[in-house]
Design an enzyme around this catalytic site. Structure first.
Site, PDB file in Angstrom:
ATOM      1  N   LYS A  93       0.813  -1.219   0.000  1.00 25.85           N
ATOM      2  CA  LYS A  93       0.000   0.000   0.000  1.00 25.85           C
ATOM      3  C   LYS A  93       0.849   1.272   0.000  1.00 25.85           C
ATOM      4  CE  LYS A  93      -2.256  -0.922   3.845  1.00 25.85           C
ATOM      5  NZ  LYS A  93      -1.716  -2.256   4.157  1.00 25.85           N
ATOM      6  N   ASN A 143      -3.698   6.265   6.030  1.00 25.50           N
ATOM      7  CA  ASN A 143      -2.970   5.315   6.877  1.00 25.50           C
ATOM      8  C   ASN A 143      -1.467   5.579   6.842  1.00 25.50           C
ATOM      9  OD1 ASN A 143      -3.043   2.827   8.528  1.00 25.50           O
ATOM     10  ND2 ASN A 143      -1.916   1.927   6.809  1.00 25.50           N
ATOM     11  N   HIS A 170      -4.158  -9.377  10.570  1.00 26.99           N
ATOM     12  CA  HIS A 170      -5.011  -8.846  11.644  1.00 26.99           C
ATOM     13  C   HIS A 170      -6.046  -9.860  12.125  1.00 26.99           C
ATOM     14  CE1 HIS A 170      -3.149  -4.989  10.997  1.00 26.99           C
ATOM     15  NE2 HIS A 170      -3.555  -4.950   9.753  1.00 26.99           N
TER      16      HIS A 170
END
Length: 447
Positions: free
Chosen positions: A120, A143, A188
């Site tokens: 990302k 982010n 996650h």
């Protein structure tokens, strides 16, 4: 309907960088705000109270009655919306939202949105560099770095934002000009019940999107909702119409759009198969936003990547030392192993370990069987990783990252790569992945 209602109370949940950004914006619009944080002493508490002495702050376990008294909750990414008190408030009609949702209503220029398990930050900063090369006033954040509300400015011509699954949980309709899920790998799992729930959160990036940029090498990047969207595809190999791909002719490999060669891969500054895939994604996003192609290709020649993401540190005795501290999940580490293993030089000595976030480490076994010489493990989940590996690759456990670097040097042979790609978070031993990467670099430079 606007999210801002000055006659009602908004509660900002979480006093981190995003929460502070929300408070600043809401107060600037005359909104009544309360802040809650489950921690007894959040890091920024004293500075916050000094700057905003009149804003109530409630610390400790979340109070469902207090949260239910609000019109809306602005939930920070570090707080799961599955928290019982938040769910209770939601069931009683309180809107649960976030800074990205508010940003999407306020933004006055096109938005490029990037999410995925890996790559990302590289794609976000590369697209931004392409836009700058084309002379655009571009704002970059989310982010990565600056919270989105702090980016808002009437002079901005293009926003390029990186989004995590946590941010997307509270994003109802982003309305991006172009958006992508670069890839999906298990991550996650300490926050999500399964991989599907994680993917569903990522899918929110496509809501209201004009162009979707789809990775044909990872089918989970496909949007589930396609009405009104146009697709631009990318993938390594196999050229096709409206697709960014690579084509090999003899010993030369080219990036193509459709069947037109655009640039020789040798001219691209960032190296490795995973980074060429990132370059293809960036070209797809940039072309959807109308960025000039010649500017994008020039950016590919100049952009050298980010620290802690497959960053070359030094070569010693014919061995390359690579800092991939940002490899905080199994998918990122698999990609890094394959990228350096396929380079045609030697094998990979992997340094891995840390806090595994409930991940399944078994996907590491196959690429390590193909490309690995040895694995050096450290940190909280070293034993769990060791149990997931096959007998075809040997592993050793050590007590620190510095010991791991010294052990890797003993094991590596000329032509090999010592790759520190932990497949884990850093917070069992380090402040963050940057601190872990810096410690690796220091240890390598002391060899």
């Amino acid at each position: 309907m606007s999210l801002i209602a000055t006659d009602n109370i908004s509660i900002v949940v979480g006093l981190g960088i995003t929460g502070l950004s929300c408070v600043r914006y809401l107060l600037s619009k005359g909104h009544r705000v309360i802040v809650v944080d489950s921690r007894d002493n959040p890091p920024a508490l004293d500075a916050f109270k000094a700057e905003y002495p009149d804003v109530p702050v409630c610390l400790g376990p979340f109070d469902a009655e207090l949260l239910s008294s609000a019109t809306q909750l602005f939930v920070s990414p570090g707080v799961a919306i599955a928290e019982p008190a938040i769910r209770e408030a939601q069931s009683r009609g309180v809107r649960v939202t976030g800074d990205v949702d508010l940003f999407s209503q306020l933004v006055g220029a096109p938005v490029i949105a990037i999410t995925g398990s890996n790559g990302k930050s590289t794609v976000t900063t590369l697209v931004a560099e392409m836009a700058r090369q084309a002379g655009l006033n571009v704002a970059v954040g989310g982010n990565l770095g600056t919270p989105v509300l702090d980016l808002l400015d009437d002079s901005v011509e293009l926003y390029v934002i990186e989004l995590s699954s946590f941010q997307l949980e509270t994003t109802h309709r982003l309305g991006a000009s172009a958006a992508t899920i670069l890839n999906i790998s298990e991550d996650h799992m300490d926050r999500y019940p399964n991989k599907l729930a994680y993917l569903q959160a990522k899918q929110n990036v496509f809501r209201g999107c004009r162009y979707v940029i789809v990775n044909e090498d990872d089918r989970l990047s496909e949007p589930l909702m396609v009405d009104g969207m146009e697709a631009i595809r990318f993938g390594l190999g196999k050229a096709d119409i409206r697709k960014f791909s690579t084509v090999t002719e003899g010993e030369e490999t080219y990036i193509c759009f459709g069947f037109e060669k655009l640039i020789n891969v040798a001219e691209v500054a960032i190296k490795g198969a995973h980074n060429i895939s990132n370059a293809l994604a960036a070209l797809g996003l940039g072309s959807a936003a109308g960025i000039d192609m010649s500017a994008m290709l020039e950016a590919l020649k100049q952009y050298k990547g980010l620290e802690h993401r497959c960053q070359w540190v030094r070569s010693l005795d014919g061995v390359d030392y690579i800092n991939d501290s940002k490899g905080t999940n199994v998918g990122a580490t698999v990609t890094a192993i394959e990228s350096f293993g396929k380079s045609g030089r030697g094998k990979v000595v992997l340094i891995a370990g840390g806090e595994g976030k409930g991940a399944d480490f078994s996907p590491l076994a196959e690429p390590l069987t193909k490309f690995g010489r040895n694995v050096v493990l450290f940190g909280r989940d070293a034993g769990k990783i060791e149990l997931s590996l096959t007998d075809s690759v040997q592993s050793v456990k050590v007590n620190s990252l510095e010991e791991a670097v010294k052990e890797a040097r003993k094991l590596a042979q000329a032509g090999d790569s010592v790759l520190m790609s932990p497949a884990c978070a850093s917070f069992d031993m380090f402040r963050n992945f940057e601190a872990r990467g810096d410690a690796f670099i220091d240890a390598v430079n002391r060899l």
